[in-house]
Design a protein around this motif. Structure first.
Motif, PDB file in Angstrom:
ATOM      1  N   LYS A 652       0.822  -1.207   0.000  1.00 16.15           N
ATOM      2  CA  LYS A 652       0.000   0.000   0.000  1.00 16.15           C
ATOM      3  C   LYS A 652       0.856   1.257   0.000  1.00 16.15           C
ATOM      4  CE  LYS A 652      -3.713   2.255   2.625  1.00 16.15           C
ATOM      5  NZ  LYS A 652      -4.575   2.153   3.830  1.00 16.15           N
ATOM      6  N   GLY A 653       1.983   1.229   0.726  1.00 14.79           N
ATOM      7  CA  GLY A 653       2.885   2.376   0.778  1.00 14.79           C
ATOM      8  C   GLY A 653       3.861   2.448  -0.384  1.00 14.79           C
ATOM      9  N   ASN A 654       3.733   1.502  -1.358  1.00 17.11           N
ATOM     10  CA  ASN A 654       4.608   1.477  -2.541  1.00 17.11           C
ATOM     11  C   ASN A 654       6.077   1.357  -2.144  1.00 17.11           C
ATOM     12  OD1 ASN A 654       5.135   1.464  -5.312  1.00 17.11           O
ATOM     13  ND2 ASN A 654       5.502   3.680  -5.336  1.00 17.11           N
ATOM     14  N   PHE A 655       6.359   0.538  -1.132  1.00 16.82           N
ATOM     15  CA  PHE A 655       7.725   0.344  -0.687  1.00 16.82           C
ATOM     16  C   PHE A 655       8.470  -0.603  -1.630  1.00 16.82           C
ATOM     17  CE2 PHE A 655       6.460   2.299   3.206  1.00 16.82           C
ATOM     18  CZ  PHE A 655       7.630   2.667   3.855  1.00 16.82           C
ATOM     19  N   ALA A 656       9.726  -0.272  -1.892  1.00 20.34           N
ATOM     20  CA  ALA A 656      10.644  -1.219  -2.508  1.00 20.34           C
ATOM     21  C   ALA A 656      11.313  -1.999  -1.381  1.00 20.34           C
ATOM     22  CB  ALA A 656      11.687  -0.495  -3.351  1.00 20.34           C
ATOM     23  N   LEU A 657      11.304  -3.330  -1.465  1.00 18.17           N
ATOM     24  CA  LEU A 657      11.867  -4.187  -0.425  1.00 18.17           C
ATOM     25  C   LEU A 657      13.202  -4.737  -0.898  1.00 18.17           C
ATOM     26  CD1 LEU A 657       8.635  -6.173   0.588  1.00 18.17           C
ATOM     27  CD2 LEU A 657       9.503  -4.002   1.503  1.00 18.17           C
TER      28      LEU A 657
END
Length: 712
Positions: A652-657
């Motif tokens: 949802k937060g558009n994080f790259a992991l």
């Protein structure tokens, strides 16, 4: 345990195995409050005409401090080197690595943080004659400006003796990394055209991998452009173009402008002729920019007004953090097997108060001495130029395999397969039984061998801070860590009420002892899994075969008469054969692709430039610094990072992991941890555009991660 002396010494030797491969030639090191500078050399074929020889100044900055590139930008001074060499040796120019942009308020500087190396090629001419001792003395006088909020001019004198006919190749990796980080020459019909107060730059011929991407722009000539000024770039077919503002305080009017273009870990250097008429120069600038002059004036006027107090406070906080971290370390999963050994030991002293106290003291000394030895080894190897952090010994497959064999022996002993005294002459066994203090001391050594891969809360910041301190203060951090880990056992040994809680010795102890063998077997299973991450499935299978052969040897030695002689001989021969057949597979690193392929598809491999690219594009990044040998990392991964609600929040937060796997030694990850003030794993970091990185706790919780994500 009756054979703790030999096994603990065995484990401590295993922890020290990497040291043998790190010996190097003479070196010179200068350490200040802000950097550690060292003169390095790389001469893999000796000092002979036509052979590759490199010298280099390596600077390791403390967190948040930096030095400068050849063009420092708005303020700063480049690092300078002056060589004194024997006749026949000639030093070239610095092969500058690509810098980073370092914004300081309204200013934009170019420089370096973390650890960097400035390589210099050395030419050996036929006129070179080594000294009578067969070596060449290299002398260097270097000066650098190191800045944080204030700027400190520093310098150092270095002396290094190189063997003329021997090979000096230890630092080859560091030099190769520095040269790879430098720009590659580009043959291009590049041009720079002056249009009023701007430079119109045109560079055709860049590699296809760079086309269509935004590039970083660094002019080698200083005081020409306005570094923080607004500039634009675009692609016209295969030609990269840029419009760059001139500096309002321009002091140079070059006819050729060398520039460096960089993107995604690649960089190119091109010399572009300048066409057009330079506008009139501004008033002559000072040798040092006004901003830098003010910083130096303030530093000289009040050099000691704040630093001692801040440093003292930080050091005391690090000591307290190490003490608390050592206490919490007893609750970490990797220490559970040692808890089993200590519980067995306590039950033996239930009716002997004096022996209980002496055992507690000896165990405490063993833990503290072992932490001091391991810390001294780590600091010595880092001083020798190795990029190491806490738990470094388990980055070696040989050490992991040795510990797996050690814990197999411990488990077999606890399970009742053999008694150590039966393998020793009666005189040695009697001596061992008469010295329970030594057993308790070596149990402390064994505890550290098992606990060292773990990083408990409060430990990470203290160990990271220790890596930046002088040797004496750093060792105090390690001693506090050892005291914290041993403190519960020391208190239990000296508090009378604790003895009343212990059950009385009896037949139940033998059953309990055998029950405690299973945590040891579980530790062996974990170590084999770690080895599989480092050496692949073939390495893990080979180690299992070796442990089976080792167990057969132990079993055969428990037999009697001729049967023992025959079967033990066959078992030992089988162990030697299996070791010879499988040894290479155990210590051979697995291909990186094998490890990467096992990762969750949501997670991408970490790289420093990858973080910068994603953040620059406006995307938040979550980085998991982990290792297979870190049990806490694996628990956090299963209990928190793999939870559906956490993954949903990341999406949802558009994080790259990104996952930085430190299972095998990786200098880039070590340097990244150092910049975060950490020296071991686990470390969890959230990067957001325009904000400082947020470091989460070592023992990760679902609520903590979700709250950090929600603050985006």
């Amino acid at each position: 345990m009756r054979f703790a002396r030999l096994l603990a010494a065995f484990s401590l030797a295993a922890a020290f195995l990497p040291a043998a491969s790190f010996a190097q030639a003479d070196k010179a090191v200068v350490t200040t409050e802000h950097v550690r500078a060292e003169l390095l050399a790389h001469a893999p074929e000796g000092l002979a005409a036509g052979k590759p020889v490199w010298l280099g100044l390596q600077i390791r900055h403390k967190p948040e401090w930096h030095t400068y590139w050849m063009n420092p930008g708005d303020s700063g001074l480049p690092t300078t080197v002056a060589w004194t060499l024997p006749a026949g040796l000639e030093a070239g120019e610095i092969a500058w690595p690509v810098p980073h942009k370092l914004p300081v308020g309204p200013l934009m500087n170019y420089g370096y943080e973390g650890t960097m190396l400035l390589p210099v090629p050395l030419t050996v001419t036929p006129a070179f004659k080594p000294s009578l001792a067969g070596d060449a003395e290299i002398q260097l006088k270097a000066s650098w400006l190191v800045c944080q909020k204030e700027c400190i001019p520093e310098e150092g004198s270095f002396v290094l003796k190189l063997p003329a006919r021997g090979s000096v190749a230890l630092n080859g990796g560091a030099f190769q990394a520095a040269l790879d980080a430098g720009p590659k020459p580009l043959k291009s019909a590049a041009q720079v055209r002056i249009e009023g107060q701007r430079l119109e730059v045109s560079v055709p011929g860049l590699p296809a991998t760079a086309r269509g991407k935004n590039l970083e722009f660094f002019p080698e000539t200083g005081e020409v452009i306005d570094p923080p000024g607004a500039w634009t770039q675009a692609w016209k077919g295969d030609t990269w173009t840029a419009s760059v503002p001139l500096s309002p305080h321009r002091a140079a009017s070059p006819t050729v402008l060398p520039v460096v273009l960089a993107e995604g870990g690649q960089a190119w250097r091109v010399e572009a002729p300048v066409t057009g008429t330079w506008p009139a120069k501004a008033a002559p600038a000072a040798t040092i920019s006004p901003a830098l002059q003010e910083a130096l004036r303030q530093s000289a006027a009040a050099p000691n007004t704040r630093a001692p107090s801040a440093a003292g406070t930080s050091f005391l906080a690090a000591l307290l953090g190490a003490l608390l971290g050592g206490l919490i370390l007893n609750l970490m999963p990797c220490v559970f097997p040692v808890l089993a050994i200590k519980v067995v030991g306590f039950t033996k002293h239930a009716d002997d108060r004096r022996g209980h106290r002496i055992s507690g003291m000896a165990y405490t000394v063993g833990v503290i001495v072992s932490f001091a030895a391991l810390g001294a080894l780590m600091l010595a190897l880092r001083a020798a130029g190795e990029q190491l952090g806490w738990g470094f010994q388990l980055q070696s497959p040989a050490v992991v395999a040795t510990l797996a064999a050690l814990f197999t022996l411990i488990a077999l002993n606890l399970a009742g397969m053999f008694e150590f005294s039966s393998f020793l002459p009666s005189s040695v066994a009697t001596m061992e039984a008469k010295h329970p203090v030594a057993n308790a001391f070596l149990t402390g050594v064994l505890a550290v061998a098992v606990a060292s891969p773990c990083t408990a809360p409060f430990m990470g910041a203290s160990l990271g801070f220790a890596a930046t301190l002088p040797g004496g203060e750093a060792m105090a951090i390690f001693l506090a860590l050892g005291l914290g880990m041993a403190l519960p056992y020391l208190a239990a040994a000296w508090i009378p009420a604790f003895a009343r809680w212990l059950p009385r010795p009896g037949a139940w102890m033998e059953t309990f002892r055998r029950l405690m063998s299973f945590p040891m077997f579980a530790t062996v299973a974990w170590l084999i899994w770690v080895l599989g991450q480092q050496s692949g499935i073939d390495g893990a299978a080979s180690m299992l075969a070796l442990l089976v052969a080792l167990s057969m040897v132990v079993w055969a030695l428990t037999l009697d008469g001729r049967t023992r002689v025959i079967l033990a001989s066959l078992a030992v021969a089988g162990l030697v054969f299996v070791g010879w057949w499988t040894g290479g597979a155990i210590t051979r690193p697995a291909p990186s692709a094998t490890v990467a392929a096992k990762q969750d598809a949501r997670w991408q491999p970490w790289a420093p430039e990858r973080v910068q690219q994603l953040v620059a594009a406006g995307q938040p990044v979550f980085v998991d610094f982990t290792a297979a040998w870190c049990v806490t990392c694996q628990l956090n991964k299963k209990t928190t990072l793999a939870r559906g609600e956490v993954l949903a929040d990341f999406e949802k937060g558009n994080f790259a992991l990104l996952r930085a796997d430190w299972t095998r030694r990786d200098p880039a990850i070590t340097a990244a941890l150092a910049r975060l003030g950490r020296n071991g794993v686990p470390v969890y970091v959230i990067y957001r555009p325009g904000r400082e990185p947020v470091v989460l706790s070592e023992v990760l919780g679902v609520d903590e991660v979700r709250n950090a994500i929600a603050q985006l």
